[in-house]
Design a protein around this motif. Structure first.
Motif, PDB file in Angstrom:
ATOM      1  N   ARG A 313       0.827  -1.206   0.000  1.00 43.67           N
ATOM      2  CA  ARG A 313       0.000   0.000   0.000  1.00 43.67           C
ATOM      3  C   ARG A 313       0.865   1.260   0.000  1.00 43.67           C
ATOM      4  NH1 ARG A 313      -5.445   1.032   1.910  1.00 43.67           N
ATOM      5  NH2 ARG A 313      -5.713   3.244   2.356  1.00 43.67           N
ATOM      6  N   GLU A 314       0.613   2.143  -0.982  1.00 52.29           N
ATOM      7  CA  GLU A 314       1.305   3.423  -1.091  1.00 52.29           C
ATOM      8  C   GLU A 314       0.415   4.519  -0.498  1.00 52.29           C
ATOM      9  OE1 GLU A 314       4.334   3.796  -2.159  1.00 52.29           O
ATOM     10  OE2 GLU A 314       4.646   1.747  -2.880  1.00 52.29           O
ATOM     11  N   GLY A 315       0.901   5.245   0.494  1.00 52.02           N
ATOM     12  CA  GLY A 315       0.098   6.279   1.132  1.00 52.02           C
ATOM     13  C   GLY A 315       0.023   7.549   0.310  1.00 52.02           C
ATOM     14  N   ASP A 316      -0.826   8.477   0.768  1.00 56.72           N
ATOM     15  CA  ASP A 316      -0.969   9.796   0.153  1.00 56.72           C
ATOM     16  C   ASP A 316      -1.362   9.728  -1.317  1.00 56.72           C
ATOM     17  OD1 ASP A 316      -0.347  11.107   2.516  1.00 56.72           O
ATOM     18  OD2 ASP A 316       1.797  11.036   2.110  1.00 56.72           O
ATOM     19  N   PHE A 317      -2.152   8.742  -1.681  1.00 58.82           N
ATOM     20  CA  PHE A 317      -2.624   8.644  -3.063  1.00 58.82           C
ATOM     21  C   PHE A 317      -3.896   9.475  -3.223  1.00 58.82           C
ATOM     22  CE2 PHE A 317      -5.170   6.650  -6.421  1.00 58.82           C
ATOM     23  CZ  PHE A 317      -4.261   6.697  -7.473  1.00 58.82           C
TER      24      PHE A 317
END
Length: 381
Positions: A313-317
């Protein structure tokens, strides 16, 4: 105009705030000094204000006809723009109902409002008196004002009318009222910064081709519904144009890039991993599909499928992130409840619901789309 503010009439409006308006229009007004059309106009205005600009839900506020309510900005988008602007002298050349003007002018010492509809301007002046806000009000054509004006302003703001004489919606700058292409040089002669609100349907490449003075474009969505495109012009030479995509009331971060970066960005492709990323509609409007992949280190599913994936999971999307798994059509159980998303797939959501006998809504998603290997179905977990 102020007859509508009679306490008895206002009480009648409050009593009928939830009434069926077509039925109400068929009745005779119980007040000889105002028509039923005028009463219904105020009821419509209060209903719109509840959702669109609640700061106007005050005693004594008067609402204009429906067409003026429709083009007026929401309080949320007006506040967003207001946070970007400040200075000494502000002028709104197309004030309309004054929602943008009221919010944008808060950080200025001198405020000038120009409006060709004298009745509408009187309504705005009355409301600003109620709100305790001062301005110089000028009734007349903005072209006449520009011809005679010798003042310089820190910010000029315009929201051109987007309907022609046949009441049809128009989008190109030369079809708006005023014609922005005709007056752009005069505007830049009296201000270092011109801000123009445009339709969310306007084409960005077209804007850049006809307005060389653009130095910034903001695409503003509210709860993933793109509401307006705002352009910023400057008489100074601009080596690059920035674009900011925002989705208000979503908690998502803005996405800012330089126009032209998309042409040099490259996307990699992969089959769906653990997470699916769905960019918000402001980004889809911008068309920065490869840039999103590159900036957030995500893989695209397909050149024409603007979904992205990763195993971590990549944050700040700036959009939705769903944990998903691939499913087969035979495994979709009938009568279940799903939110249906169809992207780059031959079936529309309503056709999918009918084919699989699914109910709409619930907490889970079914996503019908394509990867490079072909059509796929994803289910949120």
């Amino acid at each position: 105009m102020t007859k509508i503010l009679d306490p008895t009439i206002q009480e009648y409006i409050r009593t009928n705030i939830n009434a069926d308006l077509p039925s109400l229009l068929l009745k005779k007004s119980p007040f000889p000094e105002v028509t039923m059309q005028e009463i219904v106009q105020q009821i419509k205005g209060k209903r719109v204000a509840e959702k669109k600009f609640p700061f106007l839900l005050k005693e004594g506020i008067i609402f204009p006809p429906q067409i003026n309510l429709e083009q007026a900005s929401s309080e949320k988008t007006a506040q967003y723009k207001a946070d970007l602007l400040k200075g000494e002298k502000f002028i709104d050349l197309t004030v309309g109902f004054g929602i943008d003007a009221y919010n944008l002018s808060q950080a200025f010492k001198e405020v000038t409002l120009v409006e060709q509809n004298s009745v509408l301007l009187e309504t705005v002046k009355h409301n600003w008196d109620i709100l305790g806000r001062e301005a110089r009000f000028i009734s007349g054509q903005l072209e006449d004002f520009l011809q005679d004006n010798e003042e310089h302003f820190d910010i000029i703001y315009l929201d051109p009318a987007r309907r022609n004489q046949q009441k049809n919606k128009v989008f190109l700058l030369e079809d708006l009222s005023p014609n922005i292409l005709d007056i752009q040089d005069r505007l830049l002669a009296i201000s270092e910064s011109v801000v123009i609100k445009l339709s969310p349907l306007i084409d960005l490449k077209y804007l850049l081709s006809v307005l060389p003075a653009i130095f910034r474009i903001d695409i503003i969505a509210v709860k993933n519904d793109v509401k307006e495109v705002v352009i910023f012009l400057s008489g100074r030479q601009n080596d690059q144009v920035s674009c900011c995509c925002v989705n208000l009331e979503s908690g998502e971060p803005p996405f800012t890039y330089i126009i032209g970066d998309e042409e040099t960005a490259h996307a990699e492709y992969a089959e769906p991993g653990k997470y699916l990323y769905i960019p918000n509609n402001a980004i889809l409007k911008a068309g920065t599909f490869n840039l999103v992949s590159q900036k957030f280190n995500l893989k695209k599913l397909h050149p024409n499928t603007h979904f992205y994936t990763s195993d971590h999971r990549e944050g700040d999307f700036p959009g939705r992130i769903l944990e998903v798994e691939c499913v087969e059509s035979k495994d979709i159980k009938k009568k279940r409840q799903f939110n249906i998303i169809s992207r780059n797939h031959p079936l529309k959501p309503e056709e999918i619901r009918k084919k699989y006998q699914l109910k709409d809504g619930g907490e889970h998603y079914l996503i019908f789309t394509q990867s490079k290997k072909g059509k796929i179905i994803l289910k949120s977990v």
